[in-house]
Enzyme design. Structure first.
Site, PDB file in Angstrom:
ATOM      1  N   ASP A   1      35.668  37.298  41.799  1.00 19.33           N
ATOM      2  CA  ASP A   1      36.656  36.290  41.418  1.00 19.33           C
ATOM      3  C   ASP A   1      36.461  35.910  39.953  1.00 19.33           C
ATOM      4  OD1 ASP A   1      37.723  36.207  43.963  1.00 19.33           O
ATOM      5  OD2 ASP A   1      36.294  34.682  44.644  1.00 19.33           O
TER       6      ASP A   1
ATOM      7  N   HIS B   1      38.516  42.853  40.318  1.00 23.39           N
ATOM      8  CA  HIS B   1      38.955  41.559  40.837  1.00 23.39           C
ATOM      9  C   HIS B   1      39.080  41.557  42.361  1.00 23.39           C
ATOM     10  CE1 HIS B   1      40.118  37.555  40.343  1.00 23.39           C
ATOM     11  NE2 HIS B   1      41.182  37.677  39.550  1.00 23.39           N
TER      12      HIS B   1
END
Length: 497
Positions: A472, A468
């Site tokens: 995204d 992450h």
């Protein structure tokens, strides 16, 4: 005279064990004829003759541990006299030198490899007072990367063990002392097998084979040796491990479960983790601690892929000589999706993001010794047939223990198919420094609502684990949706949609 030396063993592999000599001193050899076979913890390496001639002195005997570029043997130009014997411990990777009659010889830690500074003494094969032959295996060390067998630098009697089992030693430590040492390389009796009984009284199995038989609890009588004189090799043990057992052994779990009581501890077995397993655990935990790992899920209707495969599989195999499987569809679908969401195919380097304009696809494969991930390079530029051939060839080499370190490095994205073992859902863990891994699962018929009607469809859950920090949620979901769309309508791959 021509020197025969240890070839390059692969990235990060710095030593090997001489498993089998196919020639003996005095034999005529041709250029590129196989002289001997070396074994590492990852691969088996064949050593060809660099020149034609007559094999002279064999410097590194079977069972001896040697380093990269160590001298193995000499080839004479003709039928002349064999070269003078070379002292054991010279350019062979064994730091201990052979001694003159009656001396005491120190047994030192051999070269452990680049960046490896310590090891743990895992097993002593000899006890104090035992007679040892030169090059007979004394003990085994474990490092973060490999298991290292330590041969006797000279014949004599093991008079002292300085580092007992479980001791952590550095690269220059003394392990033991051999008293009454002699430089004779011809022991009165053949050395005994290290960790398992040999195939016969006169044939010693490859040390790596003995170790694997001991680890897997396989009797040498159940293994067919393919080495010289029936010698059992590492690959023979791997094949035996894959073979179905004649009858299942009675399992301790079949006994009635005892109630929890104070004496449970006496019925437990505590086994120290190997250094390799400790390293695996450490790196997996580091992966979780370093990456901001998250998993997103979706499901795909495999009906169209299954129909397409059923329609063309016979023609495909007839033309290309390889079966059409599901992995090529998933590889193609992922390569297609990675073009649209390139951050899933990227990695973090300090404060930079490195985008890969190519796809080196890692394909996880189960083997008798554990899970490996061979890499198919430039998979994005390959056809279905080329992908299937590459997967088949890499899988076969993985099962045979023939993969080199180079073949398991450099991947940019990974496919993990837990469905072959029956997994319905899982969250795969990232393979650093990669930023994405796709988990495939079991295809299972499920009732689905399609156009207002309940229809039974072959469904598969997909799981994308991603970092992450650079991917995204929108990118991760988009990637998985593009994979789903490509598999539910494979024509999109042809149209680049």
């Amino acid at each position: 005279m021509t020197e025969v030396r240890v070839p390059t063993l692969g990235e990060s592999v710095t030593e090997a064990t001489v498993a089998t000599w196919f020639k003996k001193p005095g034999d005529a050899v041709a250029v590129d004829e196989m002289l001997c076979e070396l074994e590492t913890d990852k691969v088996t390496v064949e050593v060809p003759a660099p020149a034609a001639g007559v094999l002279g002195e064999i410097v590194a005997a079977e069972g001896e541990t040697v380093g990269v570029d160590a001298l193995l043997a000499m080839i004479n130009a003709g039928e002349g006299a064999a070269p003078a014997p070379v002292a054991k411990g010279t350019d062979t990777g064994n730091p201990g030198a052979a001694a003159s009659g009656g001396d005491a010889v120190d047994v030192m830690v051999p070269t452990l490899g680049e960046s490896v500074t310590e090891a743990t003494v895992s097993t002593w094969f000899k006890a104090v007072g035992d007679t040892v032959a030169q090059d007979e295996m004394l003990c085994e060390l474990e490092t973060d990367k490999v298991s290292v067998e330590v041969p006797a630098p000279a014949a004599g009697v093991l008079s002292e063990i300085v580092a007992p089992e479980g001791t952590t030693v550095d690269a220059s430590a003394k392990l033991a002392v051999i008293g009454g040492a002699t430089a004779s390389a011809a022991p009165a009796a053949a050395p005994a097998a290290v960790a398992a009984p040999a195939a016969s009284a006169d044939v010693e199995n490859a040390p790596s084979a003995n170790k694997m038989m001991a680890e897997k609890g396989i009797d040498s009588a159940a293994v067919t040796g393919t080495g010289r004189d029936g010698r059992i090799m590492k690959e023979d043990v791997m094949k035996a491990a894959l073979a179905p057992a004649a009858a299942p052994a009675p399992a301790a779990a079949a006994a009635p479960r005892a109630p929890i009581s104070a004496d449970d501890a006496s019925r437990e077995e505590r086994v120290k983790m190997t250094r390799l397993r400790q390293t695996i655990a450490k790196r997996l935990k580091e992966s979780q601690n370093t990456a901001a790992m998250l998993t997103t899920y979706n499901e795909v209707d495999m009906g169209e892929v299954m129909a397409l495969r059923s329609q063309y599989k016979d023609q495909f195999e007839k033309k290309h000589g390889v079966r059409l499987g599901f992995m090529s569809f998933f590889t193609k679908a992922c390569c297609h999706a990675l073009k649209e969401v390139p951050e899933v195919n990227a990695e973090i380097d300090g404060t930079d993001i490195v985008y890969k304009n190519f796809v080196h696809m890692g394909v996880a494969a189960g083997t008798p010794t554990g899970l490996v991930v061979p890499v198919i390079r430039d998979a994005d530029s390959m056809s279905f047939a080329e992908i299937e051939k590459a997967i088949s060839e890499k899988g076969r080499r993985a099962r045979d223990g023939k993969l080199s370190m180079a073949e398991m490095q450099g991947g940019t994205f990974t496919l993990s198919n837990g469905g072959v073992y029956g997994s319905l859902m899982s969250s795969p863990i990232l393979n650093p420094p990669q930023s994405g891994i796709l988990g495939m699962h079991k295809i299972q018929d499920r009732p689905m609502a399609i156009n207002g009607e309940v229809v039974i469809r072959p469904m598969m859950y997909l799981a994308l684990s991603y970092d992450h920090r650079i991917v995204d949620g929108k990118g991760a979901v988009t990637f998985l949706v593009r994979v789903k769309e490509a598999l539910e309508d494979p024509r999109r791959l042809l149209m680049d949609l």
